[in-house]
Design an enzyme around this catalytic site. Structure first.
Site, PDB file in Angstrom:
ATOM      1  N   LYS A  78       6.673   8.718  -1.341  1.00 11.92           N
ATOM      2  CA  LYS A  78       7.752   7.796  -0.954  1.00 11.92           C
ATOM      3  C   LYS A  78       8.837   7.689  -2.025  1.00 11.92           C
ATOM      4  O   LYS A  78       9.999   7.492  -1.706  1.00 11.92           O
ATOM      5  CB  LYS A  78       7.189   6.404  -0.657  1.00 11.92           C
ATOM      6  CG  LYS A  78       6.410   6.335   0.651  1.00 11.92           C
ATOM      7  CD  LYS A  78       5.986   4.913   0.952  1.00 11.92           C
ATOM      8  CE  LYS A  78       5.088   4.858   2.169  1.00 11.92           C
ATOM      9  NZ  LYS A  78       4.720   3.519   2.591  1.00 11.92           N
ATOM     10  N   ASP A 114       9.356  -0.035   5.889  1.00  5.43           N
ATOM     11  CA  ASP A 114       8.164  -0.844   5.552  1.00  5.43           C
ATOM     12  C   ASP A 114       8.576  -2.293   5.300  1.00  5.43           C
ATOM     13  O   ASP A 114       7.892  -3.227   5.729  1.00  5.43           O
ATOM     14  CB  ASP A 114       7.497  -0.317   4.263  1.00  5.43           C
ATOM     15  CG  ASP A 114       6.660   0.933   4.500  1.00  5.43           C
ATOM     16  OD1 ASP A 114       6.183   1.117   5.637  1.00  5.43           O
ATOM     17  OD2 ASP A 114       6.493   1.718   3.546  1.00  5.43           O
ATOM     18  N   ALA A 148       1.484  -4.991  -7.128  1.00  9.61           N
ATOM     19  CA  ALA A 148       2.811  -4.643  -7.656  1.00  9.61           C
ATOM     20  C   ALA A 148       3.031  -3.137  -7.527  1.00  9.61           C
ATOM     21  O   ALA A 148       3.845  -2.566  -8.237  1.00  9.61           O
ATOM     22  CB  ALA A 148       2.935  -5.091  -9.111  1.00  9.61           C
ATOM     23  N   MET A 241      -2.151  -6.321   4.286  1.00 14.74           N
ATOM     24  CA  MET A 241      -1.478  -5.087   4.729  1.00 14.74           C
ATOM     25  C   MET A 241      -2.484  -4.003   5.129  1.00 14.74           C
ATOM     26  O   MET A 241      -2.136  -3.066   5.834  1.00 14.74           O
ATOM     27  CB  MET A 241      -0.591  -4.543   3.606  1.00 14.74           C
ATOM     28  CG  MET A 241       0.698  -5.279   3.434  1.00 14.74           C
ATOM     29  SD  MET A 241       1.802  -4.227   2.487  1.00 14.74           S
ATOM     30  CE  MET A 241       3.023  -5.421   2.042  1.00 14.74           C
TER      31      MET A 241
HETATM   32  P1  NAP Z   1      -0.432   1.617  -4.818  1.00 10.22           P
HETATM   33  O1  NAP Z   1       1.011   1.893  -5.093  1.00 10.22           O
HETATM   34  O2  NAP Z   1      -1.470   2.552  -5.298  1.00 10.22           O
HETATM   35  O3  NAP Z   1      -0.736   0.139  -5.443  1.00 10.22           O
HETATM   36  C1  NAP Z   1      -2.033  -0.356  -5.474  1.00 10.22           C
HETATM   37  C2  NAP Z   1      -2.023  -1.842  -5.869  1.00 10.22           C
HETATM   38  O4  NAP Z   1      -3.365  -2.310  -5.725  1.00 10.22           O
HETATM   39  C3  NAP Z   1      -1.599  -2.115  -7.304  1.00 10.22           C
HETATM   40  O5  NAP Z   1      -0.935  -3.354  -7.358  1.00 10.22           O
HETATM   41  C4  NAP Z   1      -2.954  -2.185  -8.016  1.00 10.22           C
HETATM   42  O6  NAP Z   1      -2.946  -2.996  -9.187  1.00 10.22           O
HETATM   43  C5  NAP Z   1      -3.797  -2.862  -6.974  1.00 10.22           C
HETATM   44  N1  NAP Z   1      -5.225  -2.587  -7.108  1.00 10.22           N
HETATM   45  C6  NAP Z   1      -5.842  -1.402  -6.883  1.00 10.22           C
HETATM   46  N2  NAP Z   1      -7.167  -1.539  -7.125  1.00 10.22           N
HETATM   47  C7  NAP Z   1      -7.376  -2.830  -7.495  1.00 10.22           C
HETATM   48  C8  NAP Z   1      -8.521  -3.580  -7.888  1.00 10.22           C
HETATM   49  N3  NAP Z   1      -9.729  -3.009  -7.941  1.00 10.22           N
HETATM   50  N4  NAP Z   1      -8.358  -4.887  -8.200  1.00 10.22           N
HETATM   51  C9  NAP Z   1      -7.145  -5.467  -8.146  1.00 10.22           C
HETATM   52  N5  NAP Z   1      -6.012  -4.800  -7.797  1.00 10.22           N
HETATM   53  C10 NAP Z   1      -6.125  -3.499  -7.479  1.00 10.22           C
HETATM   54  O7  NAP Z   1      -0.702   1.469  -3.246  1.00 10.22           O
HETATM   55  P2  NAP Z   1       0.343   1.012  -2.121  1.00 10.22           P
HETATM   56  O8  NAP Z   1       1.047   2.195  -1.568  1.00 10.22           O
HETATM   57  O9  NAP Z   1       1.143  -0.090  -2.692  1.00 10.22           O
HETATM   58  O10 NAP Z   1      -0.649   0.479  -0.963  1.00 10.22           O
HETATM   59  C11 NAP Z   1      -1.345  -0.756  -1.103  1.00 10.22           C
HETATM   60  C12 NAP Z   1      -2.024  -1.106   0.216  1.00 10.22           C
HETATM   61  O11 NAP Z   1      -1.052  -1.417   1.224  1.00 10.22           O
HETATM   62  C13 NAP Z   1      -2.890   0.019   0.790  1.00 10.22           C
HETATM   63  O12 NAP Z   1      -4.086  -0.548   1.258  1.00 10.22           O
HETATM   64  C14 NAP Z   1      -2.057   0.546   1.954  1.00 10.22           C
HETATM   65  O13 NAP Z   1      -2.867   1.075   2.983  1.00 10.22           O
HETATM   66  C15 NAP Z   1      -1.366  -0.719   2.425  1.00 10.22           C
HETATM   67  N6  NAP Z   1      -0.127  -0.454   3.182  1.00 10.22           N
HETATM   68  C16 NAP Z   1      -0.065  -0.845   4.481  1.00 10.22           C
HETATM   69  C17 NAP Z   1       1.084  -0.628   5.216  1.00 10.22           C
HETATM   70  C18 NAP Z   1       1.149  -1.077   6.652  1.00 10.22           C
HETATM   71  O14 NAP Z   1       2.023  -0.608   7.397  1.00 10.22           O
HETATM   72  N7  NAP Z   1       0.285  -1.976   7.071  1.00 10.22           N
HETATM   73  C19 NAP Z   1       2.195   0.023   4.637  1.00 10.22           C
HETATM   74  C20 NAP Z   1       2.115   0.413   3.287  1.00 10.22           C
HETATM   75  C21 NAP Z   1       0.933   0.181   2.571  1.00 10.22           C
HETATM   76  P3  NAP Z   1      -2.535  -2.410 -10.651  1.00 10.22           P
HETATM   77  O15 NAP Z   1      -1.035  -2.313 -10.646  1.00 10.22           O
HETATM   78  O16 NAP Z   1      -3.040  -3.446 -11.573  1.00 10.22           O
HETATM   79  O17 NAP Z   1      -3.209  -1.077 -10.777  1.00 10.22           O
END
Ligand code: NAP
Length: 295
Positions: A78, A114, A148, A241
């Site tokens: 992205k 999004d 974040a 989400m």
């Molecule tokens: P990402 O960029 O990898 O970010 C992951 C986030 O989760 C970071 O803030 C990370 O914290 C945190 N995290 C990961 N493991 C953790 C743990 N064990 N304890 C606490 N915090 C943790 O992923 P993303 O693209 O933002 O996606 C996040 C979620 O949103 C996914 O589940 C995705 O499927 C969902 N999503 C849904 C939609 C929808 O249309 N419904 C659209 C987009 C995304 P740190 O910064 O501290 O590592």
């Protein structure tokens, strides 16, 4: 079958649109995008375009082929597609991520659906005011944004564009929350707080708690301890989400405590509907897309 919409190439019988990412195999997008294309009579196929990072430039370039409407973009590309398109929509620019590319008149345009998709989902769940021009107002609400990362970035900009009264960003690594808070604060004059320890969370009236972390996807765990969630009163709305699994630990806990809660399928639906409208110039057949997602 020909389409009556002049936004679409008229001469090519087989149009293409697809999802660029790595991996893409588990995506729900073909399910509801194909149903939408079929329903409005656009002879296009929604394809899964598995694209490792080394093939990203070539893949994006292929979107300029005459029969291609554009693409969705997912993890991990992205951010990386930003410099690869000709024009970036201002909201996508601020967020720093594109999830929709439109091929129009030999140019590629990048958008982020999004962010508005989240707002439309919240409005569908009765959170905020949706106006006639599709804009959502969250004035009077306090948003507690968990995470974040990429999804949280889009959410933070969406929430502040919707004039949420107060934004609290809670992330495991505090510096990422602080960085995001500082970025959104550049275009938003309301209060933005960053936290890493959930025990410092103070409940406010009309709170929206949004999980934008991946915690709960693969493990039976929640980013908010039960005792912290238990401080919030029953006008709190909890949005996760994550949509697979449909019931996360956080959602189960919230519902057990009597809080209203929903999973990310509604956001998936609305971001997809907005992408569809950008590719086709036609209103998305929401009821058909919703049925295809079994929502
Ligand atoms: P990402 O960029 O990898 O970010 C992951 C986030 O989760 C970071 O803030 C990370 O914290 C945190 N995290 C990961 N493991 C953790 C743990 N064990 N304890 C606490 N915090 C943790 O992923 P993303 O693209 O933002 O996606 C996040 C979620 O949103 C996914 O589940 C995705 O499927 C969902 N999503 C849904 C939609 C929808 O249309 N419904 C659209 C987009 C995304 P740190 O910064 O501290 O590592």
């Amino acid at each position: 079958m020909s389409t009556s919409n002049e936004r679409l190439p008229q001469s090519t019988p087989h149009l293409r649109v697809g999802l660029i990412g790595d991996p893409v195999i588990h995506s729900y997008s073909p399910r509801f995008q194909q149903a939408a294309l079929d329903a409005v009579g656009i002879p296009a196929h929604y394809e899964l375009w598995h694209t490792p990072a080394l093939q990203l430039v070539e893949r994006v370039r292929s979107l300029c082929e005459g029969n291609c409407l554009g693409a969705n973009v997912t993890i991990p590309h992205k951010e990386a597609v930003l410099p690869l398109v000709d024009h970036v929509d201002p909201l996508a620019e601020r967020i720093g991520a594109i999830n929709t590319i439109v091929h129009r008149d030999d140019y590629l345009y990048g958008y982020n659906t999004d962010a508005p998709g989240l707002l439309h989902a919240l409005a569908e769940h009765g959170i905020g005011q949706l106006s006639y021009d599709g804009k959502v107002s969250l004035e009077g609400y306090t948003a507690i944004l968990l995470g974040a990362g990429g999804a949280a970035r889009g959410a933070a900009f969406a929430l502040t564009e919707a004039r949420v009264t107060r934004l609290i960003i809670l992330n495991r690594h505090l510096e990422r929350a602080q960085l995001l808070a500082a970025e959104v604060q550049q275009s938003y004059d309301g209060p933005v707080f960053s936290l890493s320890d959930p025990t410092f969370l103070i409940p406010h009236a009309s709170s929206i708690i949004i999980n934008a972390t991946s915690l709960g996807m693969h493990e039976d765990a929640s980013p908010l301890p039960a005792e912290v969630l238990g401080r919030f009163n029953t006008d709190t709305f909890v949005y996760d989400m994550i949509y697979n699994p449909t019931q996360t630990h956080m959602l189960i806990q919230a519902r057990t405590m009597g809080l209203r809660a929903a999973n990310g399928l509604s956001m998936l639906l609305h971001q997809g509907a907005l992408s569809f409208e950008l590719w086709t110039g036609m209103a998305a057949p929401l009821a058909i897309m919703r049925a295809a997602l079994a929502l």
